[in-house]
Design a protein around this motif. Structure first.
Motif, mmCIF file in Angstrom:
data_model
loop_
_atom_site.group_PDB
_atom_site.id
_atom_site.type_symbol
_atom_site.label_atom_id
_atom_site.label_comp_id
_atom_site.label_asym_id
_atom_site.label_seq_id
_atom_site.Cartn_x
_atom_site.Cartn_y
_atom_site.Cartn_z
ATOM 1 N N LYS A 187 0.854 -1.186 0.000
ATOM 2 C CA LYS A 187 0.000 0.000 0.000
ATOM 3 C C LYS A 187 0.894 1.241 0.000
ATOM 4 C CE LYS A 187 -3.518 -2.451 2.553
ATOM 5 N NZ LYS A 187 -3.797 -2.923 3.880
ATOM 6 N N ASP A 188 0.367 2.355 -0.500
ATOM 7 C CA ASP A 188 1.159 3.597 -0.589
ATOM 8 C C ASP A 188 1.826 3.960 0.733
ATOM 9 O OD1 ASP A 188 0.701 3.937 -3.273
ATOM 10 O OD2 ASP A 188 -0.973 5.326 -3.005
ATOM 11 N N GLY A 189 1.130 3.868 1.836
ATOM 12 C CA GLY A 189 1.678 4.239 3.139
ATOM 13 C C GLY A 189 2.734 3.280 3.664
ATOM 14 N N GLU A 190 2.875 2.117 3.051
ATOM 15 C CA GLU A 190 3.851 1.114 3.498
ATOM 16 C C GLU A 190 5.187 1.225 2.764
ATOM 17 O OE1 GLU A 190 0.779 -2.545 4.526
ATOM 18 O OE2 GLU A 190 1.576 -2.404 2.484
ATOM 19 N N ILE A 191 5.219 1.923 1.642
ATOM 20 C CA ILE A 191 6.388 1.945 0.756
ATOM 21 C C ILE A 191 7.512 2.805 1.335
ATOM 22 C CG2 ILE A 191 7.214 2.671 -1.522
ATOM 23 C CD1 ILE A 191 4.447 1.847 -2.612
ATOM 24 N N ILE A 192 8.718 2.231 1.340
ATOM 25 C CA ILE A 192 9.929 2.929 1.775
ATOM 26 C C ILE A 192 10.919 2.885 0.609
ATOM 27 C CG2 ILE A 192 11.838 2.973 3.423
ATOM 28 C CD1 ILE A 192 9.969 1.277 5.300
ATOM 29 N N VAL A 193 11.293 4.075 0.112
ATOM 30 C CA VAL A 193 12.224 4.177 -1.017
ATOM 31 C C VAL A 193 13.262 5.244 -0.676
ATOM 32 C CG1 VAL A 193 12.446 4.697 -3.490
ATOM 33 C CG2 VAL A 193 10.398 3.549 -2.649
ATOM 34 N N ASN A 194 14.527 4.981 -0.974
ATOM 35 C CA ASN A 194 15.547 5.992 -0.684
ATOM 36 C C ASN A 194 15.458 7.144 -1.688
ATOM 37 O OD1 ASN A 194 16.971 5.244 -3.006
ATOM 38 N ND2 ASN A 194 18.643 4.279 -1.909
ATOM 39 N N ASP A 195 16.075 8.264 -1.348
ATOM 40 C CA ASP A 195 15.996 9.468 -2.186
ATOM 41 C C ASP A 195 16.536 9.235 -3.588
ATOM 42 O OD1 ASP A 195 14.699 11.078 -0.358
ATOM 43 O OD2 ASP A 195 16.557 11.906 0.469
ATOM 44 N N LYS A 196 17.632 8.503 -3.698
ATOM 45 C CA LYS A 196 18.232 8.253 -5.010
ATOM 46 C C LYS A 196 17.229 7.543 -5.927
ATOM 47 C CE LYS A 196 21.271 4.939 -5.782
ATOM 48 N NZ LYS A 196 22.474 4.119 -5.750
ATOM 49 N N ASP A 197 16.549 6.525 -5.416
ATOM 50 C CA ASP A 197 15.594 5.772 -6.237
ATOM 51 C C ASP A 197 14.341 6.590 -6.563
ATOM 52 O OD1 ASP A 197 17.394 3.715 -6.180
ATOM 53 O OD2 ASP A 197 16.163 2.358 -4.979
ATOM 54 N N LYS A 198 13.979 7.524 -5.689
ATOM 55 C CA LYS A 198 12.817 8.385 -5.968
ATOM 56 C C LYS A 198 13.069 9.313 -7.148
ATOM 57 C CE LYS A 198 11.074 8.699 -1.236
ATOM 58 N NZ LYS A 198 10.943 9.570 -0.059
ATOM 59 N N HIS A 199 14.329 9.603 -7.438
ATOM 60 C CA HIS A 199 14.667 10.565 -8.482
ATOM 61 C C HIS A 199 15.247 9.931 -9.747
ATOM 62 C CE1 HIS A 199 14.413 12.974 -4.779
ATOM 63 N NE2 HIS A 199 13.790 13.796 -5.593
ATOM 64 N N LEU A 200 15.066 8.636 -9.910
ATOM 65 C CA LEU A 200 15.514 7.977 -11.130
ATOM 66 C C LEU A 200 14.620 8.409 -12.297
ATOM 67 C CD1 LEU A 200 16.172 4.380 -9.737
ATOM 68 C CD2 LEU A 200 17.886 6.008 -10.558
ATOM 69 N N PRO A 201 15.102 8.311 -13.537
ATOM 70 C CA PRO A 201 14.274 8.690 -14.688
ATOM 71 C C PRO A 201 13.084 7.741 -14.868
ATOM 72 C CG PRO A 201 16.421 7.843 -15.400
ATOM 73 C CD PRO A 201 16.444 7.886 -13.910
ATOM 74 N N ASP A 202 12.106 8.181 -15.654
ATOM 75 C CA ASP A 202 10.981 7.307 -15.965
ATOM 76 C C ASP A 202 11.370 6.372 -17.115
ATOM 77 O OD1 ASP A 202 10.785 8.856 -18.287
ATOM 78 O OD2 ASP A 202 9.030 9.953 -17.602
ATOM 79 N N PHE A 203 10.481 5.424 -17.408
ATOM 80 C CA PHE A 203 10.768 4.418 -18.429
ATOM 81 C C PHE A 203 11.040 5.055 -19.789
ATOM 82 C CE2 PHE A 203 9.336 1.498 -21.799
ATOM 83 C CZ PHE A 203 10.241 0.472 -21.587
ATOM 84 N N LYS A 204 10.270 6.054 -20.155
ATOM 85 C CA LYS A 204 10.426 6.692 -21.473
ATOM 86 C C LYS A 204 11.763 7.407 -21.615
ATOM 87 C CE LYS A 204 5.501 7.120 -22.226
ATOM 88 N NZ LYS A 204 4.338 7.961 -22.183
ATOM 89 N N SER A 205 12.366 7.799 -20.497
ATOM 90 C CA SER A 205 13.656 8.493 -20.519
ATOM 91 C C SER A 205 14.834 7.557 -20.263
ATOM 92 C CB SER A 205 13.678 9.592 -19.457
ATOM 93 O OG SER A 205 12.634 10.511 -19.655
ATOM 94 N N ALA A 206 14.552 6.300 -20.015
ATOM 95 C CA ALA A 206 15.606 5.339 -19.660
ATOM 96 C C ALA A 206 16.560 5.132 -20.831
ATOM 97 C CB ALA A 206 14.987 4.005 -19.256
ATOM 98 N N ILE A 207 17.769 4.711 -20.500
ATOM 99 C CA ILE A 207 18.767 4.371 -21.503
ATOM 100 C C ILE A 207 18.597 2.884 -21.821
ATOM 101 C CG2 ILE A 207 21.236 4.195 -21.967
ATOM 102 C CD1 ILE A 207 21.510 6.513 -19.841
ATOM 103 N N TYR A 208 18.263 2.593 -23.061
ATOM 104 C CA TYR A 208 18.032 1.209 -23.479
ATOM 105 C C TYR A 208 19.295 0.608 -24.063
ATOM 106 C CZ TYR A 208 13.267 2.991 -23.151
ATOM 107 O OH TYR A 208 12.116 3.582 -22.712
ATOM 108 N N PHE A 209 19.308 -0.693 -24.145
ATOM 109 C CA PHE A 209 20.474 -1.417 -24.657
ATOM 110 C C PHE A 209 20.286 -1.758 -26.124
ATOM 111 C CE2 PHE A 209 20.481 -1.829 -20.173
ATOM 112 C CZ PHE A 209 21.787 -1.923 -19.803
#
Length: 182
Positions: free
Chosen positions: A160-182
């Motif tokens: 659930k939204d209130g249960e999620i714990i994410v560090n700051d670095k992971d909160k600021h990663l790019p979205d899928f459309k901006s990701a670097i693909y292989f």
């Protein structure tokens, strides 16, 4: 050990044969000969990593770019996680698709995540000890990822939204459309 294909190209579920007796249990966690014969992949692991996390933690979605890209063999030594892999290989028939499964100390299953994939997990038990083998060394300059809550991927982390714990670095990663693909 049994090796099963997932819907994602080159991504496999590994189920060890576990031998139980009055003392406890034994199983072979990895066998290079069996893995290569079943998958036709030649993978040499060079680094082992362990993390411990509490309930609600999401780690990911992470990957390394370029020549430092890593294939991983992941498992849970204690607890339970939802493990997620996403194919980022542009020329793959499963590009942009995801696969998730429960890995736990009870089921002893493993997931092989090939190079060119983003990977992450959410902790569903009180704590979880996560173990993974990598076929390339960690390189900080090659590290990147995709936001865990990306709208395109719409991953159900089984929290659930209130249960999620994410560090700051992971909160600021790019979205899928901006990701670097292989």
């Amino acid at each position: 050990m049994t090796i099963k294909e997932t819907p994602l190209k080159d991504c496999y579920i590994i189920e060890p044969k576990v031998f139980y007796d009055e003392r406890g249990y034994f199983y072979e966690q990895f066998n290079e000969q069996v893995f290569q014969a079943e998958t036709k992949l030649n993978v040499k692991f060079v680094q082992d990593n362990v993390s411990e996390s509490k309930f609600g933690v999401i780690r990911g979605l992470h990957y390394q770019q370029g020549m430092h890209s890593q294939a991983k063999l992941v498992t849970v030594l204690e607890g339970e996680v939802l493990d997620v892999a996403i194919d980022l290989r542009k020329n793959s028939p499963s590009f942009g698709k995801q696969f998730s499964m429960i890995l736990s100390s009870e089921n002893k299953k493993q997931l092989f995540v090939p190079k060119g994939f983003a990977h992450g997990f959410s902790v569903l038990s009180k704590t979880a000890r996560f173990f993974y083998k990598c076929d390339a060394y960690y390189n900080k300059e090659s590290e990147t990822g995709i936001k865990y809550n990306d709208e395109t991927l719409n991953i159900d982390w089984q929290l659930k939204d209130g249960e999620i714990i994410v560090n700051d670095k992971d909160k600021h990663l790019p979205d899928f459309k901006s990701a670097i693909y292989f």
